[in-house]
Design a protein around this motif. Structure first.
Motif, PDB file in Angstrom:
ATOM      1  N   LEU A  19       0.745  -1.223  -0.169  1.00 46.20           N
ATOM      2  CA  LEU A  19       0.008  -0.095   0.066  1.00 46.20           C
ATOM      3  C   LEU A  19       0.746   1.208  -0.083  1.00 46.20           C
ATOM      4  O   LEU A  19       2.002   1.124   0.571  1.00 46.20           O
ATOM      5  CB  LEU A  19      -0.858  -0.005   1.348  1.00 46.20           C
ATOM      6  CG  LEU A  19      -2.043  -1.001   1.353  1.00 46.20           C
ATOM      7  CD1 LEU A  19      -2.640  -0.997   2.767  1.00 46.20           C
ATOM      8  CD2 LEU A  19      -2.924  -1.085   0.315  1.00 46.20           C
ATOM      9  N   PRO A  20       0.398   2.432  -0.518  1.00 50.02           N
ATOM     10  CA  PRO A  20       1.124   3.546  -0.367  1.00 50.02           C
ATOM     11  C   PRO A  20       1.622   4.084   0.948  1.00 50.02           C
ATOM     12  O   PRO A  20       0.986   3.778   1.875  1.00 50.02           O
ATOM     13  CB  PRO A  20       0.313   4.672  -0.747  1.00 50.02           C
ATOM     14  CG  PRO A  20      -0.639   4.051  -1.624  1.00 50.02           C
ATOM     15  CD  PRO A  20      -0.883   2.474  -1.024  1.00 50.02           C
ATOM     16  N   VAL A  21       2.744   4.385   0.987  1.00 52.51           N
ATOM     17  CA  VAL A  21       3.516   4.792   2.257  1.00 52.51           C
ATOM     18  C   VAL A  21       3.778   6.300   2.189  1.00 52.51           C
ATOM     19  O   VAL A  21       4.664   6.600   1.403  1.00 52.51           O
ATOM     20  CB  VAL A  21       4.940   4.016   2.565  1.00 52.51           C
ATOM     21  CG1 VAL A  21       5.621   4.290   3.783  1.00 52.51           C
ATOM     22  CG2 VAL A  21       4.779   2.527   2.181  1.00 52.51           C
ATOM     23  N   PRO A  22       3.308   6.904   3.317  1.00 50.28           N
ATOM     24  CA  PRO A  22       3.511   8.577   3.288  1.00 50.28           C
ATOM     25  C   PRO A  22       4.912   8.842   3.293  1.00 50.28           C
ATOM     26  O   PRO A  22       5.992   8.131   3.950  1.00 50.28           O
ATOM     27  CB  PRO A  22       2.858   8.765   4.497  1.00 50.28           C
ATOM     28  CG  PRO A  22       1.803   7.790   4.774  1.00 50.28           C
ATOM     29  CD  PRO A  22       2.436   6.339   4.244  1.00 50.28           C
ATOM     30  N   GLY A  23       5.585   9.838   2.747  1.00 50.42           N
ATOM     31  CA  GLY A  23       6.802   9.808   2.858  1.00 50.42           C
ATOM     32  C   GLY A  23       7.861   9.495   1.823  1.00 50.42           C
ATOM     33  O   GLY A  23       8.902   9.786   1.686  1.00 50.42           O
ATOM     34  N   ARG A  24       7.274   8.313   1.051  1.00 50.72           N
ATOM     35  CA  ARG A  24       8.066   7.398   0.071  1.00 50.72           C
ATOM     36  C   ARG A  24       7.391   7.858  -1.401  1.00 50.72           C
ATOM     37  O   ARG A  24       6.315   8.410  -1.442  1.00 50.72           O
ATOM     38  CB  ARG A  24       8.030   6.339   0.164  1.00 50.72           C
ATOM     39  CG  ARG A  24       8.982   5.995   1.493  1.00 50.72           C
ATOM     40  CD  ARG A  24       8.906   4.190   1.771  1.00 50.72           C
ATOM     41  NE  ARG A  24       9.380   3.647   0.504  1.00 50.72           N
ATOM     42  CZ  ARG A  24       9.372   2.302   0.427  1.00 50.72           C
ATOM     43  NH1 ARG A  24       8.688   1.642   1.364  1.00 50.72           N
ATOM     44  NH2 ARG A  24      10.056   1.722  -0.596  1.00 50.72           N
ATOM     45  N   ARG A  25       8.231   7.685  -2.459  1.00 48.84           N
ATOM     46  CA  ARG A  25       7.852   7.641  -3.601  1.00 48.84           C
ATOM     47  C   ARG A  25       6.724   6.245  -3.982  1.00 48.84           C
ATOM     48  O   ARG A  25       7.441   5.208  -3.940  1.00 48.84           O
ATOM     49  CB  ARG A  25       8.733   7.693  -4.644  1.00 48.84           C
ATOM     50  CG  ARG A  25       9.215   9.069  -4.874  1.00 48.84           C
ATOM     51  CD  ARG A  25      10.297   9.210  -6.282  1.00 48.84           C
ATOM     52  NE  ARG A  25       9.367   9.098  -7.455  1.00 48.84           N
ATOM     53  CZ  ARG A  25      10.053   9.034  -8.707  1.00 48.84           C
ATOM     54  NH1 ARG A  25      11.263   9.151  -8.875  1.00 48.84           N
ATOM     55  NH2 ARG A  25       8.973   9.136  -9.714  1.00 48.84           N
ATOM     56  N   TYR A  71      13.110  -1.053 -12.403  1.00 51.03           N
ATOM     57  CA  TYR A  71      14.071  -0.099 -11.955  1.00 51.03           C
ATOM     58  C   TYR A  71      13.657   0.489 -10.786  1.00 51.03           C
ATOM     59  O   TYR A  71      14.420   0.937  -9.831  1.00 51.03           O
ATOM     60  CB  TYR A  71      14.352   0.879 -13.094  1.00 51.03           C
ATOM     61  CG  TYR A  71      14.831   2.278 -12.736  1.00 51.03           C
ATOM     62  CD1 TYR A  71      16.248   2.294 -12.549  1.00 51.03           C
ATOM     63  CD2 TYR A  71      13.761   3.430 -12.535  1.00 51.03           C
ATOM     64  CE1 TYR A  71      16.695   3.555 -12.110  1.00 51.03           C
ATOM     65  CE2 TYR A  71      14.313   4.613 -12.071  1.00 51.03           C
ATOM     66  CZ  TYR A  71      15.914   4.826 -11.768  1.00 51.03           C
ATOM     67  OH  TYR A  71      16.375   5.844 -11.590  1.00 51.03           O
ATOM     68  N   CYS A  72      12.281   0.859 -10.412  1.00 49.51           N
ATOM     69  CA  CYS A  72      11.668   1.705  -9.431  1.00 49.51           C
ATOM     70  C   CYS A  72      11.939   0.726  -8.091  1.00 49.51           C
ATOM     71  O   CYS A  72      12.229   1.362  -7.199  1.00 49.51           O
ATOM     72  CB  CYS A  72      10.291   1.768  -9.663  1.00 49.51           C
ATOM     73  SG  CYS A  72       9.962   3.088 -11.077  1.00 49.51           S
ATOM     74  N   ARG A  73      11.809  -0.544  -8.119  1.00 50.43           N
ATOM     75  CA  ARG A  73      12.291  -1.355  -6.925  1.00 50.43           C
ATOM     76  C   ARG A  73      13.775  -1.217  -6.623  1.00 50.43           C
ATOM     77  O   ARG A  73      14.004  -1.263  -5.398  1.00 50.43           O
ATOM     78  CB  ARG A  73      11.859  -2.753  -7.279  1.00 50.43           C
ATOM     79  CG  ARG A  73      10.183  -3.063  -7.568  1.00 50.43           C
ATOM     80  CD  ARG A  73       9.671  -4.352  -7.818  1.00 50.43           C
ATOM     81  NE  ARG A  73       8.483  -4.649  -8.116  1.00 50.43           N
ATOM     82  CZ  ARG A  73       8.267  -5.176  -9.451  1.00 50.43           C
ATOM     83  NH1 ARG A  73       9.133  -5.825 -10.093  1.00 50.43           N
ATOM     84  NH2 ARG A  73       6.959  -5.264  -9.886  1.00 50.43           N
ATOM     85  N   LEU A  74      14.348  -1.376  -7.849  1.00 51.68           N
ATOM     86  CA  LEU A  74      15.974  -1.202  -7.474  1.00 51.68           C
ATOM     87  C   LEU A  74      16.222   0.097  -6.803  1.00 51.68           C
ATOM     88  O   LEU A  74      17.184   0.295  -5.897  1.00 51.68           O
ATOM     89  CB  LEU A  74      16.619  -1.272  -8.877  1.00 51.68           C
ATOM     90  CG  LEU A  74      18.189  -1.564  -8.619  1.00 51.68           C
ATOM     91  CD1 LEU A  74      18.360  -2.948  -8.317  1.00 51.68           C
ATOM     92  CD2 LEU A  74      18.775  -1.561 -10.249  1.00 51.68           C
ATOM     93  N   ARG A  75      15.694   1.254  -7.134  1.00 48.68           N
ATOM     94  CA  ARG A  75      15.763   2.426  -6.402  1.00 48.68           C
ATOM     95  C   ARG A  75      15.096   2.585  -4.925  1.00 48.68           C
ATOM     96  O   ARG A  75      15.216   3.533  -4.242  1.00 48.68           O
ATOM     97  CB  ARG A  75      15.078   3.475  -7.398  1.00 48.68           C
ATOM     98  CG  ARG A  75      15.872   3.872  -8.536  1.00 48.68           C
ATOM     99  CD  ARG A  75      17.272   4.087  -8.451  1.00 48.68           C
ATOM    100  NE  ARG A  75      17.617   5.418  -7.660  1.00 48.68           N
ATOM    101  CZ  ARG A  75      17.634   6.595  -7.910  1.00 48.68           C
ATOM    102  NH1 ARG A  75      17.264   6.885  -9.174  1.00 48.68           N
ATOM    103  NH2 ARG A  75      17.919   7.692  -6.944  1.00 48.68           N
ATOM    104  N   GLY A  76      14.346   1.533  -4.740  1.00 48.86           N
ATOM    105  CA  GLY A  76      13.825   1.549  -3.519  1.00 48.86           C
ATOM    106  C   GLY A  76      12.399   2.366  -3.399  1.00 48.86           C
ATOM    107  O   GLY A  76      11.689   2.655  -2.243  1.00 48.86           O
ATOM    108  N   TYR A  77      11.612   2.624  -4.512  1.00 42.07           N
ATOM    109  CA  TYR A  77      10.378   3.249  -4.562  1.00 42.07           C
ATOM    110  C   TYR A  77       9.309   2.025  -4.305  1.00 42.07           C
ATOM    111  O   TYR A  77       9.685   0.979  -4.567  1.00 42.07           O
ATOM    112  CB  TYR A  77      10.284   3.684  -6.080  1.00 42.07           C
ATOM    113  CG  TYR A  77      11.373   4.682  -6.481  1.00 42.07           C
ATOM    114  CD1 TYR A  77      11.946   5.407  -5.682  1.00 42.07           C
ATOM    115  CD2 TYR A  77      11.375   4.944  -7.932  1.00 42.07           C
ATOM    116  CE1 TYR A  77      12.867   6.323  -6.130  1.00 42.07           C
ATOM    117  CE2 TYR A  77      12.314   5.753  -8.321  1.00 42.07           C
ATOM    118  CZ  TYR A  77      12.900   6.606  -7.469  1.00 42.07           C
ATOM    119  OH  TYR A  77      13.907   7.510  -7.962  1.00 42.07           O
TER     120      TYR A  77
END
Length: 801
Positions: free
Chosen positions: A12-18, A51-57
């Motif tokens: 689920l979306p996490v506040p403060g993260r992309r 790529y997004c997962r690699l960046r930690g998004y």
């Protein structure tokens, strides 16, 4: 290692993260996806998701099969079954194909779900309540024979567009020119079911009033095309629609297979597929998590990226946004759209309808690995214009870029580390103090840091081709670094510098496994295995600021003393015979090729049985050809004595200017001038060991151009079964340059072994032979070298190996 329960639970979306929500155009369920479909939506979206997962998004990737509409009904008629049975069948086929292509969906669903019906009908009610829908009487084609109104795809005729005149245009869109159509616009329309000519009748339908929504839509488009860096082809297609003028669009149709319209007057109709299919992104997310609204009604905290082919643009930039805007609710609207043009096939266009091109199941049957297919499709991604798939281009990219650049670099580094002490580092990453004081290494670090920065910038802008090219440039820099350092000399002459070079290069191998994971995940997993690292333990790029200072120090990526696993080759060569075989196999339509494949298989089996090898004055012995189409069969007998093998002396040798794995030699074979020979021996034989060396040279091989340099002969070498060891076959020291050589003791006596140090020399007749003939001649011939008994397995890169 098994996933923990937390990893299996929906994100689920996490506040403060992309928080990144990714969708790709829902593939239609009535056929097997072809390569154009795969690169146009699911593969491109997968690369960006990885790529997004690699960046930690915090990222989810949603997709599924689009199952309602005329195409499904038509396919069901063809296969004499129900629409649901068609959807069940092809949904599973799609899942298998995408799993083989390593597509990492968080949810791969389908539009024929209860969630789709519920959400689609809910959106409809809000549009109706907000007065964005109107009723209109429209003229529609009616078939008296079938006793039904014909939905758009149940009608075919000639396209009315000037200079097009395509005779198989569908009632909704012309496949040739791409223009959206109404069935009544077609010239000489025919019912697809019975081929009779329908007539026009009046029928009532519901329409979405796009003209009334135009201002709100344009405000959204003007904001997002800049904020989201829309691709240029998406902007052009959207503006073309707006310039032409928005018209009310029908959202209902006369079909049974679809989401029922929840309205008394229209209860016998279903929603038009353009209206309900994009809602599938939402309903599939609802299948993923009951808290789907946290993704889809959260525009402040969620960024929506959508991937598709160019024919889908208006549905995602005009119609779907208008639908969401019309509800009056706070939806997560698309931020970025990435659009591809068409990938064409050899001599024409990929076509599911006509069965032209390479389909997902075809790719699986070629035995070409997944990572090769992914790499080729992504390097050939049609980002700004149509691109062309050809088998020869696939061959060139595999052999030159994957095998000779990337694979060569990784194997060269890890194989040297794996060598026993005295020749390498006994599989232990060496210590490398004061690496920054080593000028060549420091310069490399600066280049790598810049390239990683360019990679991150390209990927953030969804320029996937550029990101892949940049990552491969790091491999090229690594090869150049190894060559310039001459590490094989440093090992004996300057051990500390050699340790710096090798530790840095090993770090680059780790970096490449990380950067290439979005593009070739199976390649990266294998590299991690050879590095003796756990799966998914990639270098961290979770710093969302994109800082790359750490990447300037690749010598720090792996700890000193780390033990690696056994290195193995990562890629295999694709031969000319392979290419010709695949080109013939996948020519024509799927139906045509099925018949042809059966005939070819029978023919090949017969040809293989008839291939024989003879030796002068010896009994004939049948050759054992490779049990694959790769070994091109021939019915003619090939006398071993016609192979012109001579003693040669390498007078000059240097690295090929455009190929990291090739040497270019000038060899004296007893003629007036030397012969230029290109040999793929770089990663096996050090340069200094090639100088002024006597070798066995096959002189009557047809000249072949290798990376721009024509090779006029072949240096013979033998390898172990796993190709981990390759040695040049040395003639006796007393042998004179230009003497002819033949190998004795095998063809008359199958159980004996040819000793590479003791040969019988005699003059032989000069004749020309192809690679395939040489393979047939030398297949399974054993040689005795210091590596043990080695057997010839194939001919590649200018050598028998």
């Amino acid at each position: 290692m098994e996933d923990t329960p937390a990893e299996n639970s929906p994100k689920l979306p996490v506040p403060g993260r992309r928080n990144i929500l990714i969708t790709s155009a829902l593939p239609y369920v009535n056929n097997v996806p072809h390569l154009g479909n795969i690169i146009g939506c699911v593969l491109s979206a997968d690369v960006f998701a990885r790529y997004c997962r690699l960046r930690g998004y915090n990222t989810i990737y949603i997709c599924g099969t689009d199952e309602y509409g005329t195409a499904t009904e038509t396919k069901a008629m063809e296969e004499n079954c129900s629409p649901k049975e068609i959807c069940d069948k092809y949904h599973e086929i799609h899942k298998v194909v995408y799993k083989w292509f390593d597509i990492s969906f968080d949810e791969f669903g389908r539009t024929s779900s209860p969630q789709q019906t519920e959400i689609c009908q809910s959106i409809f009610h809000k549009l109706l309540d907000n007065n964005w829908l109107s009723e209109k009487t429209m003229q529609q084609l009616y078939c008296d024979t079938c006793q039904r109104f014909l939905a758009d795809r149940l009608v075919e005729g000639t396209c009315p567009t000037l200079d097009c005149n395509y005779e198989s245009a569908r009632g909704d869109q012309c496949e040739k020119c791409g223009k959206l159509l109404n069935p009544t616009e077609l010239i000489d329309p025919k019912c697809k079911v019975c081929q009779r000519t329908p007539h026009i009748c009046d029928t009532d339908h519901l329409f979405l009033e796009l003209p009334l929504l135009r201002k709100k839509l344009e405000d959204y488009i003007d904001t997002m095309l800049i904020t989201g860096s829309w691709s240029q082809n998406a902007i052009q297609a959207t503006h073309a629609w707006l310039k032409e003028g928005l018209k009310p669009r029908c959202i209902t149709r006369d079909l049974k297979w679809g989401v029922p319209v929840p309205h008394e007057k229209y209860k016998d109709k279903v929603f038009y597929v353009w209206f309900d299919a994009p809602i599938g992104y939402i309903s599939i997310t609802a299948c993923y998590t009951l808290e789907w609204e946290k993704w889809w009604k959260n525009p402040e905290n969620v960024e929506l990226y959508q991937f598709m082919g160019k024919d889908n643009v208006p549905f995602h930039t005009v119609m779907f946004p208008s639908t969401l805007i019309g509800t009056g609710e706070k939806w997560t609207m698309m931020k970025t759209i990435s659009v591809t043009e068409y990938l064409n096939y050899e001599t024409g266009k990929f076509s599911k309808t006509k069965g032209v091109g390479v389909f997902g199941n075809d790719a699986m049957d070629t035995n070409i690995p997944t990572e090769v297919w992914r790499y080729y499709l992504l390097t050939n991604r049609p980002e700004v214009s149509d691109t062309l798939f050809t088998w020869s281009d696939l061959q060139a990219k595999l052999n030159s870029e994957l095998l000779n650049n990337l694979g060569n670099f990784v194997n060269r580094v890890l194989s040297f580390i794996a060598k026993p002490e005295g020749a390498g580092y006994n599989s232990i990453v060496p210590d490398a103090p004061d690496a920054e004081a080593h000028n060549l290494t420091k310069d490399l670090g600066e280049k790598v840091g810049q390239l990683v920065g360019q990679y991150l910038d390209a990927m953030e802008k969804v320029k996937l081709k550029q990101g892949l090219r940049t990552a491969m440039n790091i491999s090229s820099e690594g090869n150049a670094y190894l060559q310039e350092s001459q590490f094989w000399k440093l090992y004996q002459e300057d051990p500390s510098s050699c340790a710096i070079v090798i530790k840095t290069s090993a770090g680059l191998v780790y970096l490449l496994a990380t950067l290439l994971e979005p593009f070739m995940p199976s390649f990266s997993i294998e590299v991690l295995r050879q590095l003796n690292l756990s799966p998914k333990t990639y270098l961290s790029f979770s710093n969302e600021k994109g800082e790359t200072d750490d990447t300037k120090k690749p010598w720090n990526f792996l700890p000193s003393g780390h033990s690696i696993s056994k290195p193995e080759p990562l890629f295999k060569e694709l031969t000319n015979e392979d290419v010709e075989y695949f080109r013939m196999r996948f020519a024509g339509s799927q139906a045509d090729r099925k018949v042809k494949a059966e005939a070819d298989a029978k023919k090949i089996a017969e040809q293989l049985k008839s291939t024989n090898i003879t030796e002068a004055n010896a009994k004939k012995q049948q050759c054992k050809p490779e049990g694959s189409p790769k070994a091109k069969p021939t019915k003619t007998e090939i006398p071993i004595t016609k192979l012109d093998i001579r003693v040669g002396l390498i007078k000059k040798v240097q690295k090929h200017p455009d190929a990291d794995s090739l040497y270019v030699e000038e060899i004296d074979v007893g003629e007036e001038s030397t012969r230029t020979v290109v040999s793929g021996l770089v990663k096996y034989i050090p340069l200094e060991e090639m100088q002024n060396r006597k070798v066995c040279v096959l002189c009557n091989l047809k000249p072949a151009t290798m990376r721009g340099i024509k090779s006029h002969a072949m240096v013979l070498a033998a390898s172990s079964d796993d190709h981990s060891k390759v040695e040049i076959i040395d003639p006796p020291a007393s042998a004179a340059v230009g003497e002819r050589v033949t190998f004795s003791g095998y063809y008359g006596e199958p159980d004996s072994i040819i000793n590479a140090k003791s040969k019988v020399w005699e003059k032989v007749q000069v004749d020309m032979h192809t690679d395939a003939e040489l393979v047939a001649c030398y297949k399974d011939v054993p040689f005795m070298t210091s590596a043990g008994v080695c057997k010839v397995s194939s001919i590649a890169n200018g050598r028998i190996r």
